[in-house]
Scaffold this motif. Sequence first.
Motif, PDB file in Angstrom:
ATOM      1  N   THR A 284       0.571  -1.239   0.130  1.00 14.04           N
ATOM      2  CA  THR A 284      -0.021   0.000   0.045  1.00 14.04           C
ATOM      3  C   THR A 284       0.816   1.333  -0.106  1.00 14.04           C
ATOM      4  O   THR A 284       0.397   2.167  -0.659  1.00 14.04           O
ATOM      5  CB  THR A 284      -0.900  -0.071   1.223  1.00 14.04           C
ATOM      6  OG1 THR A 284      -1.605  -1.142   1.085  1.00 14.04           O
ATOM      7  CG2 THR A 284      -1.800   1.381   1.168  1.00 14.04           C
ATOM      8  N   SER A 285       1.981   1.393   0.765  1.00 16.66           N
ATOM      9  CA  SER A 285       2.541   2.363   0.832  1.00 16.66           C
ATOM     10  C   SER A 285       3.503   3.122  -0.385  1.00 16.66           C
ATOM     11  O   SER A 285       3.768   3.979  -0.673  1.00 16.66           O
ATOM     12  CB  SER A 285       3.670   2.383   1.897  1.00 16.66           C
ATOM     13  OG  SER A 285       3.216   2.024   3.032  1.00 16.66           O
ATOM     14  N   GLN A 299       5.206  -0.655  -7.522  1.00 19.69           N
ATOM     15  CA  GLN A 299       6.462  -0.034  -7.009  1.00 19.69           C
ATOM     16  C   GLN A 299       7.222  -1.149  -6.443  1.00 19.69           C
ATOM     17  O   GLN A 299       6.712  -1.851  -5.656  1.00 19.69           O
ATOM     18  CB  GLN A 299       6.183   1.366  -6.790  1.00 19.69           C
ATOM     19  CG  GLN A 299       5.045   2.184  -7.427  1.00 19.69           C
ATOM     20  CD  GLN A 299       5.855   2.749  -8.790  1.00 19.69           C
ATOM     21  OE1 GLN A 299       6.993   3.684  -8.525  1.00 19.69           O
ATOM     22  NE2 GLN A 299       5.553   2.323  -9.942  1.00 19.69           N
ATOM     23  N   TYR A 300       8.755  -0.583  -6.483  1.00 24.52           N
ATOM     24  CA  TYR A 300       9.599  -1.146  -5.528  1.00 24.52           C
ATOM     25  C   TYR A 300       9.385  -0.984  -3.909  1.00 24.52           C
ATOM     26  O   TYR A 300       9.064   0.274  -3.738  1.00 24.52           O
ATOM     27  CB  TYR A 300      10.968  -1.105  -5.939  1.00 24.52           C
ATOM     28  CG  TYR A 300      12.093  -1.386  -5.251  1.00 24.52           C
ATOM     29  CD1 TYR A 300      12.545  -2.786  -5.146  1.00 24.52           C
ATOM     30  CD2 TYR A 300      12.632  -0.331  -4.215  1.00 24.52           C
ATOM     31  CE1 TYR A 300      13.727  -3.132  -4.196  1.00 24.52           C
ATOM     32  CE2 TYR A 300      13.497  -0.728  -3.224  1.00 24.52           C
ATOM     33  CZ  TYR A 300      14.024  -2.085  -3.232  1.00 24.52           C
ATOM     34  OH  TYR A 300      15.150  -2.570  -2.644  1.00 24.52           O
ATOM     35  N   VAL A 314       2.152   4.379   7.814  1.00 22.81           N
ATOM     36  CA  VAL A 314       0.988   5.466   7.405  1.00 22.81           C
ATOM     37  C   VAL A 314      -0.319   4.698   6.824  1.00 22.81           C
ATOM     38  O   VAL A 314      -0.294   3.924   6.169  1.00 22.81           O
ATOM     39  CB  VAL A 314       1.554   6.300   6.607  1.00 22.81           C
ATOM     40  CG1 VAL A 314       0.564   7.467   6.284  1.00 22.81           C
ATOM     41  CG2 VAL A 314       2.707   7.178   7.317  1.00 22.81           C
ATOM     42  N   ALA A 315      -1.393   5.090   7.597  1.00 20.11           N
ATOM     43  CA  ALA A 315      -2.862   4.734   6.843  1.00 20.11           C
ATOM     44  C   ALA A 315      -3.643   5.823   6.708  1.00 20.11           C
ATOM     45  O   ALA A 315      -4.557   5.838   7.519  1.00 20.11           O
ATOM     46  CB  ALA A 315      -3.235   3.628   8.158  1.00 20.11           C
ATOM     47  N   LEU A 317      -6.609   8.052   4.973  1.00 19.35           N
ATOM     48  CA  LEU A 317      -7.885   7.590   4.702  1.00 19.35           C
ATOM     49  C   LEU A 317      -8.421   7.641   3.236  1.00 19.35           C
ATOM     50  O   LEU A 317      -9.135   6.813   2.921  1.00 19.35           O
ATOM     51  CB  LEU A 317      -8.675   9.052   5.090  1.00 19.35           C
ATOM     52  CG  LEU A 317     -10.511   8.759   5.508  1.00 19.35           C
ATOM     53  CD1 LEU A 317     -10.274   7.573   6.751  1.00 19.35           C
ATOM     54  CD2 LEU A 317     -11.205   9.965   5.825  1.00 19.35           C
ATOM     55  N   ASP A 318      -7.567   8.168   2.327  1.00 20.89           N
ATOM     56  CA  ASP A 318      -7.854   8.127   0.742  1.00 20.89           C
ATOM     57  C   ASP A 318      -7.033   6.930   0.329  1.00 20.89           C
ATOM     58  O   ASP A 318      -6.769   7.267  -1.226  1.00 20.89           O
ATOM     59  CB  ASP A 318      -7.643   9.395   0.263  1.00 20.89           C
ATOM     60  CG  ASP A 318      -6.269   9.873   0.340  1.00 20.89           C
ATOM     61  OD1 ASP A 318      -5.548   9.420   1.035  1.00 20.89           O
ATOM     62  OD2 ASP A 318      -6.212  10.977  -0.437  1.00 20.89           O
ATOM     63  N   THR A 319      -6.378   6.197   0.795  1.00 17.48           N
ATOM     64  CA  THR A 319      -5.829   5.037   0.261  1.00 17.48           C
ATOM     65  C   THR A 319      -6.159   3.660   0.370  1.00 17.48           C
ATOM     66  O   THR A 319      -7.255   3.787   0.975  1.00 17.48           O
ATOM     67  CB  THR A 319      -4.134   5.171   0.900  1.00 17.48           C
ATOM     68  OG1 THR A 319      -4.449   4.715   2.110  1.00 17.48           O
ATOM     69  CG2 THR A 319      -3.451   6.335   0.917  1.00 17.48           C
ATOM     70  N   LEU A 320      -5.648   2.754  -0.059  1.00 16.85           N
ATOM     71  CA  LEU A 320      -6.009   1.215   0.231  1.00 16.85           C
ATOM     72  C   LEU A 320      -5.620   0.940   1.644  1.00 16.85           C
ATOM     73  O   LEU A 320      -4.852   1.648   2.267  1.00 16.85           O
ATOM     74  CB  LEU A 320      -5.190   0.054  -0.622  1.00 16.85           C
ATOM     75  CG  LEU A 320      -5.470   0.446  -2.224  1.00 16.85           C
ATOM     76  CD1 LEU A 320      -4.435  -0.682  -2.844  1.00 16.85           C
ATOM     77  CD2 LEU A 320      -6.846   0.145  -2.475  1.00 16.85           C
ATOM     78  N   PRO A 321      -6.277  -0.069   2.142  1.00 17.61           N
ATOM     79  CA  PRO A 321      -5.986  -0.373   3.601  1.00 17.61           C
ATOM     80  C   PRO A 321      -4.556  -0.995   3.718  1.00 17.61           C
ATOM     81  O   PRO A 321      -4.084  -1.313   2.457  1.00 17.61           O
ATOM     82  CB  PRO A 321      -6.888  -1.234   3.887  1.00 17.61           C
ATOM     83  CG  PRO A 321      -7.425  -1.955   2.578  1.00 17.61           C
ATOM     84  CD  PRO A 321      -7.349  -0.764   1.611  1.00 17.61           C
TER      85      PRO A 321
END
Length: 483
Positions: A284-285, A299-300, A314-315, A317-321
């Motif tokens: 996710t990051s 991505q790598y 980091v988690a 709100l607008d990203t994948l879990p």
Amino acid sequence: AGPNPFYCSVLDLTNPGAIQWFQDQMQGGIDLGLRVWMYDYGEYIDPASVFSNGSTGEETHNDYPNIYHQTAYDLLTAKDPERVKNGYAPEYMYYVRSGYNGSQSNTWSVWTGDPSGDWTDYAGLPAQLSGMLAAGLTGFPYIGSDIGGFVEFIKPTSLELWVRWSQVGLLSGTMHTQDGGTIILGPPKTHICEWPQGRTTWRKLAKFRTALFPYLYNSAHQNRATGLPLMRQHILTFPEDREAWSQNYQFMFGDSFLAAPVIMESQTTQSIYLPAGVEWYDFTSVVLYDVQDGRFIVQYSSLMKSSGQFIEVVAELDTLPPLFVRAGSIVPSIDSTVDTLNEAQDPSVVSIYQRDYLLHLWAWLDSDYNAALNMYDGSKFQVSSASGQGTERVLEWKSSDPLNRIHVIQMVISPPPESVSLTSDSTTIKQVSTWEEIARLDNEDQGTGMWEYLYNARVLWIRYSGSKKDENVSVDIHITGTQ
């Protein structure tokens, strides 16, 4: 339920005539075009009632859901005997909320009932995740919850809760919202699409879920063969790691993804335990998302060899879990332009059947440069270290695809090499200048492959036509500058 309760009766399904009558009612819905329905209730049996077979409500209470579910199961499976004979569900289904010992054999999908639209660990979002993982341990393969909750009391469901619940829904057996619900006090129920950020975030999550269809379908076949659910409490995957299976809110999502969704209010980081003895990549990051066509671009990230440790990520709100990928995985996906897994009625909507000539594969090599995938349709993919010493190495990619699809590969190579080149005896393969050429939609490859290594992303893109049945395509990947 709610401020205006109503009273109703239950059918006496110990009476064969009641079963036939109820099946006739369901058939009426099917005749109107109904294919899937929420098969609600089944648990409200008055202990003082008496059934036609002489049993009391107290005696029948626990087994009633089985009788209730079996009534629909018998109707639907009789419509598709060949599919059922071959181990597949019919082209009709229902999902239930009640059950008892044995319900696993006559239900295809479960949802967790009527959750509260809040953060409580006894009825809100955390409780749903606990319930889904527990149901998976008892043999239910596909479990979901009402995203956003069903019951709202005074405070309406916030955007934050909608998004966090949608992220959990992405990783559940079924991903569905609940437009209806019970409002106890306060303003009308909210919906994630009421907020611009909610709409864009929902699209991102829905696109990712849709892209993963072959991965999910592979997991479905695995469930049929082994009983493993899609959401796997760590005790199923890492039984020797006590710290792993003491984690109540993280789990394996299929074979490859470790998931740790955020379920607490105002939380923007997440502590994740990486089970011991396994190599992991952060997904996710680093993954990129193309807003225009909904594509996810691998991505790598550094390969982590876990001895059993916690890390914090980091988690937002607008990203994948938060997701980590098990090294050695190859994850199959469909093209990002697909809008629906069904036949499309509107010509502007892209169906999976319009892109069935394309198969995308995301590969993460382990420290020995290996990765593999066997699919439900007989396709096989493998990459391994064929030869090499010191800083020079040859990796061999082999594939066999009875459906003869075009394969588009994104391969993470860790540590990143200084140079890459590709050769093949089984197909012509040339280097191109952009990954967009490799990901293009046309199907006129005619046996010609192409590749490009993105040094900034440290990802190798490859495209080639699949093999015919019982034939392999082999590509040699020459890398230098690694140890």
